[in-house]
Motif scaffolding. Structure first.
Motif, mmCIF file in Angstrom:
data_model
loop_
_atom_site.group_PDB
_atom_site.id
_atom_site.type_symbol
_atom_site.label_atom_id
_atom_site.label_comp_id
_atom_site.label_asym_id
_atom_site.label_seq_id
_atom_site.Cartn_x
_atom_site.Cartn_y
_atom_site.Cartn_z
ATOM 1 N N MET A 139 46.146 122.710 5.506
ATOM 2 C CA MET A 139 45.708 122.261 6.823
ATOM 3 C C MET A 139 46.147 120.827 7.102
ATOM 4 O O MET A 139 46.565 120.501 8.216
ATOM 5 C CB MET A 139 44.181 122.367 6.932
ATOM 6 C CG MET A 139 43.677 123.755 7.286
ATOM 7 S SD MET A 139 44.188 124.292 8.942
ATOM 8 C CE MET A 139 43.315 123.117 9.963
ATOM 9 N N ILE A 161 39.798 119.304 14.176
ATOM 10 C CA ILE A 161 40.197 120.650 13.752
ATOM 11 C C ILE A 161 40.105 120.760 12.236
ATOM 12 O O ILE A 161 39.605 121.756 11.686
ATOM 13 C CB ILE A 161 41.625 120.963 14.242
ATOM 14 C CG1 ILE A 161 41.641 121.135 15.763
ATOM 15 C CG2 ILE A 161 42.192 122.205 13.561
ATOM 16 C CD1 ILE A 161 43.026 121.161 16.372
ATOM 17 N N ALA A 197 37.775 123.122 9.865
ATOM 18 C CA ALA A 197 38.380 123.958 8.831
ATOM 19 C C ALA A 197 37.655 123.795 7.497
ATOM 20 O O ALA A 197 37.473 124.771 6.758
ATOM 21 C CB ALA A 197 39.861 123.625 8.677
ATOM 22 N N ASN A 222 44.331 123.863 21.176
ATOM 23 C CA ASN A 222 44.743 123.581 19.800
ATOM 24 C C ASN A 222 43.745 124.154 18.808
ATOM 25 O O ASN A 222 44.133 124.740 17.790
ATOM 26 C CB ASN A 222 44.909 122.076 19.602
ATOM 27 C CG ASN A 222 46.106 121.519 20.346
ATOM 28 O OD1 ASN A 222 47.014 122.259 20.734
ATOM 29 N ND2 ASN A 222 46.125 120.204 20.563
ATOM 30 N N ARG A 269 44.250 127.927 18.563
ATOM 31 C CA ARG A 269 45.436 128.356 17.815
ATOM 32 C C ARG A 269 45.168 128.442 16.314
ATOM 33 O O ARG A 269 45.841 129.182 15.599
ATOM 34 C CB ARG A 269 46.602 127.408 18.096
ATOM 35 C CG ARG A 269 47.127 127.501 19.509
ATOM 36 C CD ARG A 269 48.311 126.588 19.732
ATOM 37 N NE ARG A 269 48.775 126.625 21.112
ATOM 38 C CZ ARG A 269 49.858 126.002 21.553
ATOM 39 N NH1 ARG A 269 50.594 125.281 20.706
ATOM 40 N NH2 ARG A 269 50.200 126.081 22.823
ATOM 41 N N TYR A 270 44.201 127.658 15.834
ATOM 42 C CA TYR A 270 43.816 127.725 14.424
ATOM 43 C C TYR A 270 42.681 128.728 14.186
ATOM 44 O O TYR A 270 42.166 128.821 13.073
ATOM 45 C CB TYR A 270 43.346 126.350 13.944
ATOM 46 C CG TYR A 270 44.409 125.287 13.859
ATOM 47 C CD1 TYR A 270 45.099 125.042 12.659
ATOM 48 C CD2 TYR A 270 44.727 124.491 14.957
ATOM 49 C CE1 TYR A 270 46.063 124.048 12.572
ATOM 50 C CE2 TYR A 270 45.692 123.501 14.883
ATOM 51 C CZ TYR A 270 46.358 123.282 13.696
ATOM 52 O OH TYR A 270 47.317 122.293 13.608
#
Length: 247
Positions: A1, A87, A91, A145, A148-149
């Motif tokens: 990541m 992000i 994660a 964004n 998209r993850y």
């Protein structure tokens, strides 16, 4: 990541303050761009964060530590640009299957405000608003964004607006990690005044541009002095710093 949000995978070119730089092309008198990216010293054209690998390592370490030590509270970044650091925070929570913490994404989503030197001395020395064509990233873009993850969910909440307006009434109850990337004296002060009191003992404060931008550093110094904060400031990469709240 980390490699993906910083885009050391595809190695996008960087915005140069004077000229554009290829990722692999060194310029006379400075490091190669790969080293600049690692230290968060370039402005990527495509990557979702500009904080670099070392400051991402710091985010990783701080979030993991509060999880391991069961320090209560959410995670927040004030000043998110394209959202890469938040992000990455989300994660980490997903990797540890943590479902009772929120990642707060706080930004104007318009760029950096013009400094008011009468109220906030020194902010006119960092006229970063002139580059809002790069720094101003819309909330829709940041949301996309996250999507998209596959990380846009109800554990991600957005706080939109100038910090002077969005942070005083923010519905944040408690924090374990406060990461500040507002650049200016005003933005840094707003984050400290309204969010530091919500930081749990054992939580972390991370200041992205402490060494790079004097107005940011002065804001931190003044707040710590006024509130008797003596927890030692630790270096990250020659630009960012952090400390752990002990009382």
């Amino acid at each position: 990541m980390k490699k993906v949000v910083a885009n050391t995978i595809y190695q996008d070119n960087a915005h140069g303050w004077v000229r554009d730089k290829d990722f692999d092309a060194g310029l006379p008198g400075i490091e190669y761009s790969a080293e600049l990216r690692s230290g968060g010293r370039d402005i990527p054209r495509v990557a979702h964060t500009m904080i670099g690998g070392k400051r991402l390592d710091n985010v990783h370490a701080c979030v993991e530590r509060v999880l391991m030590d069961d320090v209560p509270g959410d995670l927040i970044e004030t000043g998110v640009w394209r959202g890469g650091a938040t992000i990455f925070m989300r994660a980490i929570l997903k990797a540890y299957d943590v479902k009772d913490r929120t990642v707060w994404v706080a930004d104007s989503f318009e760029g950096i405000p013009k400094g008011d030197p009468e109220k906030y001395p020194g902010d006119d020395l960092a006229p970063l608003y002139r580059f809002n064509d790069v720094f101003g990233v819309s909330q829709d873009t940041v949301r996309e964004n996250f999507r998209r993850y596959d990380l846009l969910d109800d554990q991600v909440r957005f706080l939109a607006g100038w910090f002077r307006d969005s942070l005083p009434g923010a519905p944040v109850e408690r924090l374990a990690v406060l990461r500040m990337d507002g650049d200016l004296f005003e933005s840094t002060t707003d984050a400290l005044v309204h969010l530091y009191p919500k930081l749990s003992i054992g939580g972390y404060v991370i200041v992205d541009d402490y060494r790079a931008l004097p107005p940011c550093r002065v804001a931190v110094y003044q707040y710590r002095k006024e509130h008797g904060i003596t927890d030692p400031i630790e270096e990250i990469d020659g630009v960012g710093v952090y400390w752990r709240r002990t009382r």
